[in-house]
Design an enzyme around this catalytic site. Structure first.
Site, PDB file in Angstrom:
ATOM      1  N   ASP A 117       0.761  -1.508  -0.097  1.00  0.00           N
ATOM      2  CA  ASP A 117      -0.095   0.314   0.112  1.00  0.00           C
ATOM      3  C   ASP A 117       0.704   0.900  -0.134  1.00  0.00           C
ATOM      4  OD1 ASP A 117      -2.655   1.196   0.187  1.00  0.00           O
ATOM      5  OD2 ASP A 117      -1.345   2.398   1.819  1.00  0.00           O
TER       6      ASP A 117
ATOM      7  N   GLU B 211       1.282   5.504   0.500  1.00  0.00           N
ATOM      8  CA  GLU B 211      -0.216   6.589   0.294  1.00  0.00           C
ATOM      9  C   GLU B 211       0.998   8.280  -0.552  1.00  0.00           C
ATOM     10  OE1 GLU B 211      -2.530   7.544   1.309  1.00  0.00           O
ATOM     11  OE2 GLU B 211      -2.440   5.572   3.294  1.00  0.00           O
TER      12      GLU B 211
ATOM     13  N   HIS C  79      -6.093   5.141   6.041  1.00  0.00           N
ATOM     14  CA  HIS C  79      -4.755   6.156   4.756  1.00  0.00           C
ATOM     15  C   HIS C  79      -4.298   6.263   5.774  1.00  0.00           C
ATOM     16  CE1 HIS C  79      -8.375   6.384   2.596  1.00  0.00           C
ATOM     17  NE2 HIS C  79      -9.182   7.195   3.783  1.00  0.00           N
TER      18      HIS C  79
ATOM     19  N   ASP D  41      -3.438  -0.284   6.550  1.00  0.00           N
ATOM     20  CA  ASP D  41      -3.922  -0.611   5.324  1.00  0.00           C
ATOM     21  C   ASP D  41      -3.275  -1.923   4.857  1.00  0.00           C
ATOM     22  OD1 ASP D  41      -5.813   1.611   5.631  1.00  0.00           O
ATOM     23  OD2 ASP D  41      -5.024   2.431   3.953  1.00  0.00           O
TER      24      ASP D  41
END
Length: 215
Positions: free
Chosen positions: A23, A25, A181, A186
């Site tokens: 994951d 960001e 987030h 996540d």
């Protein structure tokens, strides 16, 4: 076809692919121009009975590359302050070099041939990781250049939900919206969700595949 007893290994389950949950960001939606700010990776393993489970985790805050765009809307959404020195951010090279090293070891130890990214809406995470690897001039990228396992699609099939939080709840898992987030949270939730979907298919009798009958 291999005997069913030989199909409990990770290398046999996904055609030699080694699944790694990722994951990211970011500071926008454009992998070429917008900054990668955080990345987490979790490798997976199988026990002797063929049940899939999370294994090793790596997590990094990442420094924006030189000239990267920082979209205010994206930063407001994920709550990341790229200038905060307490982030302990590292370069894209450092983060991906460590992740790729871990993944290559996992591929070797499991007898697999190549890594495959597992992610929720995987096209997004895959594009950012690949763009960062290219910027960092990392030549030994262990991940398949375009094939992924997308848990949004798998969850839609298995659970009737495509949003990560709703899919987790439908699978009987906890999901803390306050922690969402964060790449680390996540990724951890996505890893458990993917394992549950794969293991549920096994519990329902979908794997191993039945041996062909002689006619």
């Amino acid at each position: 076809m291999s005997d069913n007893a030989q199909l409990s290994g990770l290398c046999d389950r996904f055609r030699g692919f080694y699944p790694v949950v990722i994951d990211v960001e970011t500071a926008g939606f454009n992998a070429k121009t917008d900054a990668l700010l955080e990345i987490a990776a979790i490798t997976l393993k199988m026990d002797e009975q063929g049940w899939l489970m999370p294994d090793t985790t790596l997590h990094f805050h990442v420094e924006p590359f030189a000239g990267a765009n920082l979209q205010p809307e994206a930063l407001a959404f994920n709550g990341i302050d790229p200038s905060n020195p307490l982030r302990g951010a590292v370069s894209e090279y450092e983060a991906l070099h460590a992740i790729f090293k871990m993944v290559r070891k996992g591929i070797k130890d499991s007898g697999c041939s190549r890594a495959i990214m597992v992610a929720h809406n995987a096209t997004f995470d895959h594009s950012f990781m690949m763009a960062a690897a290219e910027r960092a001039s990392l030549k030994r990228n262990p991940f398949h250049p375009f094939v992924t396992f997308d848990t949004a699609a798998l969850s839609g099939l298995a659970l009737g939900q495509t949003v990560l939080s709703k899919a987790c709840l439908a699978a009987g898992m906890e999901f803390d919206g306050e922690k969402a987030h964060s790449a680390l949270y996540d990724t951890e939730r996505t890893a458990v969700l993917f394992c549950e979907i794969v293991n549920r298919w096994k519990r329902l009798g979908g794997w191993p595949l039945p041996l062909p009958t002689d006619k």
